[in-house]
Design an enzyme around this catalytic site. Structure first.
Site, PDB file in Angstrom:
ATOM      1  N   THR A 386       0.802  -1.214   0.000  1.00 36.70           N
ATOM      2  CA  THR A 386       0.000   0.000   0.000  1.00 36.70           C
ATOM      3  C   THR A 386       0.847   1.283   0.000  1.00 36.70           C
ATOM      4  O   THR A 386       2.042   1.269   0.242  1.00 36.70           O
ATOM      5  CB  THR A 386      -0.974  -0.018   1.195  1.00 36.70           C
ATOM      6  OG1 THR A 386      -1.646  -1.274   1.230  1.00 36.70           O
ATOM      7  CG2 THR A 386      -2.002   1.061   1.124  1.00 36.70           C
ATOM      8  N   ASP A 426      -7.584 -10.627   0.755  1.00 32.49           N
ATOM      9  CA  ASP A 426      -7.913  -9.874   1.962  1.00 32.49           C
ATOM     10  C   ASP A 426      -9.184 -10.401   2.617  1.00 32.49           C
ATOM     11  O   ASP A 426      -9.579  -9.918   3.682  1.00 32.49           O
ATOM     12  CB  ASP A 426      -8.089  -8.381   1.642  1.00 32.49           C
ATOM     13  CG  ASP A 426      -6.851  -7.578   1.989  1.00 32.49           C
ATOM     14  OD1 ASP A 426      -5.855  -8.168   2.422  1.00 32.49           O
ATOM     15  OD2 ASP A 426      -6.880  -6.343   1.832  1.00 32.49           O
ATOM     16  N   SER A 452      -7.695  -2.469   5.970  1.00 33.43           N
ATOM     17  CA  SER A 452      -7.074  -1.728   7.061  1.00 33.43           C
ATOM     18  C   SER A 452      -6.755  -0.292   6.661  1.00 33.43           C
ATOM     19  O   SER A 452      -6.284   0.488   7.490  1.00 33.43           O
ATOM     20  CB  SER A 452      -5.790  -2.431   7.517  1.00 33.43           C
ATOM     21  OG  SER A 452      -6.079  -3.654   8.140  1.00 33.43           O
TER      22      SER A 452
END
Length: 570
Positions: A386, A426, A452
């Site tokens: 990310t 995920d 998240s």
């Protein structure tokens, strides 16, 4: 009355204390409150965004340019084949909007798609390289929606920097070098090896030039055709074909791409100290971040400091409580009941905070918040990855955006010069737990996996922009962001110093941290309390943050990566 409304009333009736802090470090402060800036994980991406702001573009315009460049120069983290959450602050109205560009499961996805022989979950390294790993990409359509509502420059004018860089090539950075030469499953994927190999068959090194002609061609089509360049036509067909290829081919279709829709959501906001903290609601884990901050407010962590072992012990125990609840209850609200109000109710927070003792106890179990539905124990494995960036334009509008292809180089499969996400991993690989209870984050057709990613915006008591935080790092994002906020707000550190403070991630039985950044005395004191720190994994944090202090911009980038804070000269 909504939860957000009650939080706003609570904040407006509170006495707002002044957040005393040392002056920001030289070279990062600016005297003009509305001065535009870009904070991103790569200088080329930040410069692409700043160039758009220089031409009079909006924060959303610049975000599109940043994302286009990140897809090229930081492909291990995010890209056009992935998804994102954008937290947008409108300076004129003081309103915050969430743009959810999270990927979705294809219409033919099944709950047991990541189960192998005997009903056992597939090894992660097997699943991540499979065609089933890729969800329908969401970032591009989300950015197009935000641009439709907040853009100033034409869409076609936002991709020039990334297109030129892809054509001409860029110099491989030390961080990208490390990712290319790492030992993750994706590094053995054929597309990854082919893309990062030189003519002699050896892998690229830092200092080598890497051009990407297919990506430049794609960007030209994206600039001219809009999102249809990805969600239809030749690129769409190649995405479908690449995901359906073995091993473990997926089920994505052209209809899945055509039917993808980003979602506008109401921000989830709660008070923290003198501020209102606003985050994305589920399927983001923003509710977990707010819960962690509320738990910490019930401790004396603010009167301590980074050199106090008790402060880190309190942070660890509050983190474990939050993760127990987050892991059990958070999923896509279109499919499961997420007890957001119950998780943030003051009485529930007080009860959970009472679990923090004098030393580490057994791993906390999920609580019983109001309106909770019995959910199975979660088995989601969420690796690090990310990227996060923050932008302010000349009108004071803010973009705080976290973007991802999930794992390093996503699924390891490439189409038209960009990597496809592995966001389907995920989801919980096991749709039910050992007691037969369904997991909140189980796979379902059209469902968004829990994330998240928590791009956060802070407002002051007058609903003026006061700061923004966000990070990379998989499930550790919540801990990375919270640590940075505690250091910057509670301990009064300049933002750059706050981001550089050691990371500690406590979840279940595991205590991970930057053991070399804690002193031997600190390590011994924590171990005496049961906090036995072990080194972390993967990409580690990638926090970017900014606070407005006395009318000045105090911004920072995570020194563990290659970020930069760029201010637009006036």
């Amino acid at each position: 009355m909504s939860l957000v409304s009650r939080f706003l009333i609570a904040l407006s009736t509170a006495v707002l204390a002044t957040c005393a802090a040392p002056p920001p470090p030289a070279g990062i402060a600016a005297a003009v409150e509305a001065q535009p800036f870009v904070i991103a994980a790569n200088p080329l991406a930040a410069n692409a965004g700043l160039e758009v702001l220089r031409r009079g573009g909006s924060a959303v315009d610049a975000a599109i340019a940043v994302q286009a460049m990140l897809s090229l120069v930081e492909p291990q983290s995010s890209g056009m084949g992935g998804g994102a959450f954008m937290n947008y602050y409108d300076a004129n109205s003081g309103k915050i909007m969430i743009y959810d560009g999270r990927e979705v499961a294809p219409a033919q996805a099944t709950p047991g798609m990541f189960l192998g022989p005997g009903g056992k979950p597939l090894p992660f390294d097997t699943a991540v390289l499979s065609g089933r790993a890729t969800g329908v990409p969401g970032a591009v359509k989300m950015l197009a929606l935000a641009h439709q509502e907040h853009g100033k420059l034409a869409w076609r004018e936002l991709f020039g920097a990334a297109e030129r860089t892809a054509d001409e090539g860029f110099i491989v950075s030390p961080r990208l070098h490390r990712m290319i030469h790492a030992e993750f499953a994706e590094n053995h994927a054929p597309d990854v090896i082919a893309y990062f190999s030189k003519s002699d068959g050896t892998l690229l090194n830092a200092g080598d030039r890497l051009a990407n002609k297919p990506y430049a061609d794609f960007l030209r089509r994206l600039a001219g055709q809009g999102p249809a360049a990805l969600y239809a036509g030749e690129t769409g067909a190649r995405i479908v074909a690449r995901t359906r290829a073995e091993p473990l081919g997926g089920s994505m279709t052209m209809a899945d791409l055509a039917n993808y829709r980003p979602v506008k959501r109401e921000a989830l906001c709660g008070p923290y100290r003198a501020y209102l903290a606003c985050v994305p609601p589920p399927p983001s884990s923003g509710v977990g971040l707010l819960q962690l901050l509320m738990l910490l407010e019930r401790t004396d962590i603010a009167s301590r400091g980074a050199g106090d072992p008790q402060a880190w012990f309190l942070f660890a125990e509050a983190s474990r409580i939050m993760y127990a609840d987050r892991d059990r209850f958070v999923g896509d609200p279109a499919f499961v009941n997420v007890p957001v109000e119950g998780l943030l109710a003051p009485g529930y927070i007080a009860k959970r905070a009472n679990l923090i003792g004098e030393s580490v106890g057994p791993p906390p179990v999920a609580g019983n918040p109001a309106e909770a539905v019995v959910a199975g124990t979660d088995r989601t494995y969420e690796p690090t990855g990310t990227s996060h960036f923050i932008i302010r334009d000349a009108q004071g509008n803010i973009v705080s955006m976290t973007t991802t292809v999930e794992s390093i180089f996503g699924s390891g499969r490439m189409v038209d010069g960009f990597f496809l996400n592995n966001q389907m991993t995920d989801f919980s690989f096991s749709p039910v737990d050992t007691e037969g209870r369904p997991a909140a984050n189980a796979v379902a057709p059209g469902k968004r996996p829990r994330s998240s990613m928590t791009p956060l915006i802070l407002l002051d008591g007058d609903r003026r922009f006061a700061g923004a935080f966000g990070s990379a790092g998989g499930n550790a994002i919540l801990a990375y962001v919270a640590k940075s906020m505690v250091a910057a707000i509670d301990w009064g550190m300049p933002v750059q110093q706050a981001l550089a403070a050691p990371n500690l991630v406590a979840r279940g039985r595991n205590f991970n941290g930057e053991v070399t950044k804690f002193s031997p005395g600190m390590m011994a004191a924590l171990q005496a309390k049961g906090v036995d720190l072990k080194p972390g994994q993967g990409e580690d944090s990638g926090v970017h943050a900014v606070m407005i202090r006395d009318g000045r911009v105090d911004g920072g980038y995570d020194p563990r990566r290659e970020g930069v804070v760029l201010l637009l000269s006036r």
